[in-house]
Design a protein around this motif. Structure first.
Motif, PDB file in Angstrom:
ATOM      1  N   LYS A   1       0.852  -1.196   0.000  1.00 38.18           N
ATOM      2  CA  LYS A   1       0.000   0.000   0.000  1.00 38.18           C
ATOM      3  C   LYS A   1       0.876   1.230   0.000  1.00 38.18           C
ATOM      4  O   LYS A   1       1.776   1.355   0.845  1.00 38.18           O
ATOM      5  CB  LYS A   1      -0.929   0.014   1.221  1.00 38.18           C
ATOM      6  CG  LYS A   1      -1.810   1.266   1.277  1.00 38.18           C
ATOM      7  CD  LYS A   1      -2.843   1.182   2.359  1.00 38.18           C
ATOM      8  CE  LYS A   1      -3.597   2.511   2.497  1.00 38.18           C
ATOM      9  NZ  LYS A   1      -4.221   2.942   1.223  1.00 38.18           N
ATOM     10  N   ASP A   2       0.635   2.123  -0.958  1.00 43.40           N
ATOM     11  CA  ASP A   2       1.400   3.378  -1.074  1.00 43.40           C
ATOM     12  C   ASP A   2       2.900   3.120  -1.080  1.00 43.40           C
ATOM     13  O   ASP A   2       3.685   3.857  -0.470  1.00 43.40           O
ATOM     14  CB  ASP A   2       1.042   4.334   0.065  1.00 43.40           C
ATOM     15  CG  ASP A   2      -0.418   4.757   0.026  1.00 43.40           C
ATOM     16  OD1 ASP A   2      -0.977   4.815  -1.081  1.00 43.40           O
ATOM     17  OD2 ASP A   2      -0.997   4.993   1.102  1.00 43.40           O
ATOM     18  N   GLY A   3       3.308   2.040  -1.768  1.00 42.42           N
ATOM     19  CA  GLY A   3       4.726   1.735  -1.913  1.00 42.42           C
ATOM     20  C   GLY A   3       5.361   1.035  -0.730  1.00 42.42           C
ATOM     21  O   GLY A   3       6.579   0.802  -0.730  1.00 42.42           O
ATOM     22  N   LYS A   4       4.572   0.678   0.272  1.00 44.03           N
ATOM     23  CA  LYS A   4       5.117   0.049   1.467  1.00 44.03           C
ATOM     24  C   LYS A   4       4.564  -1.364   1.653  1.00 44.03           C
ATOM     25  O   LYS A   4       3.431  -1.654   1.252  1.00 44.03           O
ATOM     26  CB  LYS A   4       4.793   0.883   2.715  1.00 44.03           C
ATOM     27  CG  LYS A   4       5.428   2.267   2.703  1.00 44.03           C
ATOM     28  CD  LYS A   4       5.070   3.037   3.960  1.00 44.03           C
ATOM     29  CE  LYS A   4       5.723   4.424   3.950  1.00 44.03           C
ATOM     30  NZ  LYS A   4       5.395   5.209   5.165  1.00 44.03           N
ATOM     31  N   PHE A   5       5.393  -2.224   2.241  1.00 39.40           N
ATOM     32  CA  PHE A   5       4.958  -3.579   2.585  1.00 39.40           C
ATOM     33  C   PHE A   5       3.968  -3.495   3.739  1.00 39.40           C
ATOM     34  O   PHE A   5       4.220  -2.841   4.748  1.00 39.40           O
ATOM     35  CB  PHE A   5       6.177  -4.420   2.985  1.00 39.40           C
ATOM     36  CG  PHE A   5       5.837  -5.778   3.527  1.00 39.40           C
ATOM     37  CD1 PHE A   5       5.660  -6.854   2.678  1.00 39.40           C
ATOM     38  CD2 PHE A   5       5.706  -5.979   4.896  1.00 39.40           C
ATOM     39  CE1 PHE A   5       5.349  -8.111   3.182  1.00 39.40           C
ATOM     40  CE2 PHE A   5       5.400  -7.224   5.411  1.00 39.40           C
ATOM     41  CZ  PHE A   5       5.227  -8.305   4.551  1.00 39.40           C
ATOM     42  N   VAL A   6       2.813  -4.167   3.590  1.00 41.09           N
ATOM     43  CA  VAL A   6       1.795  -4.169   4.644  1.00 41.09           C
ATOM     44  C   VAL A   6       1.805  -5.485   5.412  1.00 41.09           C
ATOM     45  O   VAL A   6       1.935  -5.516   6.630  1.00 41.09           O
ATOM     46  CB  VAL A   6       0.383  -3.916   4.063  1.00 41.09           C
ATOM     47  CG1 VAL A   6      -0.675  -4.026   5.163  1.00 41.09           C
ATOM     48  CG2 VAL A   6       0.317  -2.555   3.395  1.00 41.09           C
ATOM     49  N   THR A   7       1.694  -6.609   4.682  1.00 38.04           N
ATOM     50  CA  THR A   7       1.635  -7.909   5.335  1.00 38.04           C
ATOM     51  C   THR A   7       1.874  -9.028   4.338  1.00 38.04           C
ATOM     52  O   THR A   7       1.741  -8.831   3.126  1.00 38.04           O
ATOM     53  CB  THR A   7       0.270  -8.111   6.033  1.00 38.04           C
ATOM     54  OG1 THR A   7       0.291  -9.304   6.814  1.00 38.04           O
ATOM     55  CG2 THR A   7      -0.861  -8.215   5.012  1.00 38.04           C
ATOM     56  N   LYS A   8       2.224 -10.207   4.863  1.00 42.86           N
ATOM     57  CA  LYS A   8       2.327 -11.425   4.066  1.00 42.86           C
ATOM     58  C   LYS A   8       1.444 -12.473   4.720  1.00 42.86           C
ATOM     59  O   LYS A   8       1.545 -12.714   5.927  1.00 42.86           O
ATOM     60  CB  LYS A   8       3.774 -11.907   3.987  1.00 42.86           C
ATOM     61  CG  LYS A   8       3.962 -13.130   3.091  1.00 42.86           C
ATOM     62  CD  LYS A   8       5.427 -13.535   3.002  1.00 42.86           C
ATOM     63  CE  LYS A   8       5.620 -14.730   2.073  1.00 42.86           C
ATOM     64  NZ  LYS A   8       7.056 -15.148   2.021  1.00 42.86           N
ATOM     65  N   LEU A   9       0.575 -13.093   3.931  1.00 42.91           N
ATOM     66  CA  LEU A   9      -0.425 -14.014   4.460  1.00 42.91           C
ATOM     67  C   LEU A   9      -0.420 -15.325   3.693  1.00 42.91           C
ATOM     68  O   LEU A   9      -0.062 -15.365   2.508  1.00 42.91           O
ATOM     69  CB  LEU A   9      -1.827 -13.388   4.339  1.00 42.91           C
ATOM     70  CG  LEU A   9      -2.057 -12.030   5.005  1.00 42.91           C
ATOM     71  CD1 LEU A   9      -3.323 -11.394   4.449  1.00 42.91           C
ATOM     72  CD2 LEU A   9      -2.139 -12.176   6.510  1.00 42.91           C
ATOM     73  N   ASN A  10      -0.843 -16.384   4.358  1.00 39.32           N
ATOM     74  CA  ASN A  10      -1.140 -17.633   3.668  1.00 39.32           C
ATOM     75  C   ASN A  10      -2.538 -17.521   3.088  1.00 39.32           C
ATOM     76  O   ASN A  10      -3.492 -17.156   3.796  1.00 39.32           O
ATOM     77  CB  ASN A  10      -1.073 -18.815   4.634  1.00 39.32           C
ATOM     78  CG  ASN A  10       0.341 -19.119   5.082  1.00 39.32           C
ATOM     79  OD1 ASN A  10       1.276 -19.031   4.295  1.00 39.32           O
ATOM     80  ND2 ASN A  10       0.500 -19.474   6.350  1.00 39.32           N
ATOM     81  N   THR A  11      -2.687 -17.819   1.811  1.00 43.32           N
ATOM     82  CA  THR A  11      -3.978 -17.647   1.136  1.00 43.32           C
ATOM     83  C   THR A  11      -5.085 -18.416   1.839  1.00 43.32           C
ATOM     84  O   THR A  11      -6.209 -17.926   1.982  1.00 43.32           O
ATOM     85  CB  THR A  11      -3.869 -18.103  -0.328  1.00 43.32           C
ATOM     86  OG1 THR A  11      -2.780 -17.424  -0.951  1.00 43.32           O
ATOM     87  CG2 THR A  11      -5.144 -17.797  -1.089  1.00 43.32           C
ATOM     88  N   SER A  12      -4.785 -19.618   2.280  1.00 44.56           N
ATOM     89  CA  SER A  12      -5.800 -20.477   2.904  1.00 44.56           C
ATOM     90  C   SER A  12      -6.257 -19.969   4.269  1.00 44.56           C
ATOM     91  O   SER A  12      -7.258 -20.446   4.808  1.00 44.56           O
ATOM     92  CB  SER A  12      -5.260 -21.903   3.046  1.00 44.56           C
ATOM     93  OG  SER A  12      -4.099 -21.918   3.863  1.00 44.56           O
TER      94      SER A  12
END
Length: 512
Positions: free
Chosen positions: A230-241
């Motif tokens: 978001k706005d050029g910044k890393f927000v989060t990393k998630l497992n799709t499931s």
């Protein structure tokens, strides 16, 4: 620092070391815009990682850095712990990076086989072996199960088949890292199935796959992990499931946008018949008839190739009419060119905005003022101040994100490019009566999609008749007041929004 190496299990049950791609502290700034700000995450082989975010979040910039198309300002990219010197696209390809962009990277005048093997043409005795080239290309095409002649120029192919050629070209390189940027936008359902089967094969081979799409259904169907920017910044990393659509949207836009369609403020007052099409026949459509009233939104639904785009191109004067009649406000009209249609009050936002709707290398000002240049003339010169005022009104009205009026449209996100086209057709110097929107949300994030849906309703409230085309069936049946369904160039039925379901519209779309 060496990356921790992990193992993946192959389909045969044997274990092998998973390859890893790591982004460390990637930053990139353009004049007035911080496109990426200290972005860090990793992607593993044997998995599909989705890059999600609103338009302008930095996804395309990140892929362009990875492909060597633009330099990063700070940070590094590592493959299996080794820093990559991504100084050019050719260097990136040689290092094992293949990126399939939204904008096709093909040479239209060359054949399919020449495009697929460009840079690796088979040579015999110092000359290109066209027999070998054709045979190798045919093997790849057969593997994909596509009806494409390897000898025809790419320019002769449909947009969908051009996209498949782009995918075959990347597949041929056997790169360890493959990135897909909105790959399904122009594809039919059958071609999407072929692509997803290919991605599954690439996963099984341990490839590192990055996948950019704004279609949530695809994200949950094909990916294993999701990185949100978001706005050029890393927000989060998630497992799709372990996540859901609402949580993803909230992470992307920074707020809960709720039920997008239920929250629309719609027009409920229709006027007289504005546009009447009677028995329209062109080279691609046959006996098409419908009426559009002032303030009404008509949706054209159908599978790819149904003839929706061809109908509106004929109305807009872009394609020749063989027979039939078009009436505007009760008067028969015949448009020899799009200029005639524009002068009469008909505007088109085309399916391929970059090829047909915008002058990419020109600034926002020139793109907004294109249809009204005569009205901006002061004696023999263009009134630059009036042009700037017109553009600023469009920027303010549609919240176009840009640091300056003179920014090249090429440098804007897809959503902002679409807003530039809308600003052009609804400026105070235009008298738009019929607004045709052909795939207006293609390649656009969920937040901007919601804005465009409300814009459509607002246009209708102003008395504009809107024709809305989308390959996303959910959009058509929730945005349009009346859904007209086409198949093989003919209308097969129509449904009111209150009665429309995906099932009954799809049934009409497949009706012979």
């Amino acid at each position: 620092m060496e990356l921790e190496q992990k193992t993946v299990e192959t389909t045969s049950g044997a274990e092998k070391t998973a390859r890893t791609l790591e982004f460390r502290g990637i930053s990139k700034a353009f004049p007035g815009v911080q496109a990426l700000d200290n972005v860090s995450f990793s992607a593993e082989g044997g998995k599909v990682l989705a890059l999600l975010g609103e338009n302008g979040a930095g996804k395309s910039t990140l892929l362009k850095i990875l492909s060597g198309d633009i330099p990063r300002d700070e940070g590094e990219i590592l493959l299996d712990g080794e820093p990559l010197a991504l100084t050019s696209p050719n260097k990136a390809i040689n290092l094992g990076i293949s990126v399939i962009y939204q904008e096709r990277q093909l040479i239209p005048s060359l054949s399919v086989m020449e495009n697929i093997f460009l840079g690796a043409l088979p040579v015999r005795s110092g000359f290109v072996s066209y027999g070998q080239l054709k045979a190798k290309t045919q093997e790849l095409i057969d593997e994909f199960g596509l009806p494409i002649d390897p000898t025809v120029p790419v320019a002769a192919l449909s947009i969908a088949h051009q996209q498949m050629v782009e995918i075959i070209k990347a597949y041929r390189r056997n790169s360890p890292v493959i990135c897909f940027d909105e790959p399904t936008a122009p594809l039919t359902d059958k071609e999407i199935d072929i692509l997803f089967n290919l991605i599954q094969q690439l996963k099984e081979q341990g490839k590192i796959i990055l996948y950019v799409s704004h279609r949530m259904k695809e994200i949950f169907q094909i990916t294993d992990e999701i990185v949100v920017l978001k706005d050029g910044k890393f927000v989060t990393k998630l497992n799709t499931s372990e996540t859901n659509e609402q949580d993803l949207i909230k992470a992307m836009v920074g707020r809960d946008i709720g039920d997008t369609y239920a929250n629309l403020s719609r027009n409920d007052k229709y006027g007289d018949v504005l546009l009447e099409v009677n028995n329209l026949t062109t080279y691609a459509v046959h006996d098409v008839s419908f009426k559009l009233r002032k303030g009404e939104v008509i949706g054209l639904a159908g599978l790819v190739g149904a003839g929706r785009t061809e109908v509106v191109r004929a109305i807009f004067g872009a394609d020749a009419v063989i027979s039939g009649e078009i009436k505007l406000e009760g008067q028969p009209v015949k448009f020899a060119s799009p200029r005639d249609a524009i002068d009469a009050g008909i505007a088109l936002c085309p399916e391929d905005r970059k090829e047909q709707g915008l002058v990419l290398w020109a600034p926002i000002t020139h793109n907004v003022s294109l249809p009204v240049l005569k009205k901006l003339r002061k004696l023999l010169f263009l009134d630059s101040k009036a042009e700037d005022d017109l553009t600023m009104n469009a920027i303010n009205q549609y919240s176009i994100k840009t640091p300056t009026l003179d920014k090249k449209v090429l440098e804007l996100s897809g959503g902002n490019q679409q807003k530039v086209i809308l600003g052009r057709w609804t400026s105070k110097l235009m008298t738009t009566k019929v607004l045709i929107l052909d795939e207006p949300t293609k390649g656009i994030d969920v937040g901007t999609k919601a804005e465009i849906y409300q814009m459509v309703c607002d246009f209708a409230k102003q008395g504009i008749g809107v024709i809305f085309i989308s390959s996303e069936l959910t959009e058509v049946i929730n945005v349009a007041d009346t859904i007209i369904v086409m198949h093989n160039g003919r209308i097969t039925g129509s449904v009111k929004r209150e009665e429309a379901t995906e099932e009954n519209v799809l049934a009409l779309a497949m009706l012979e």
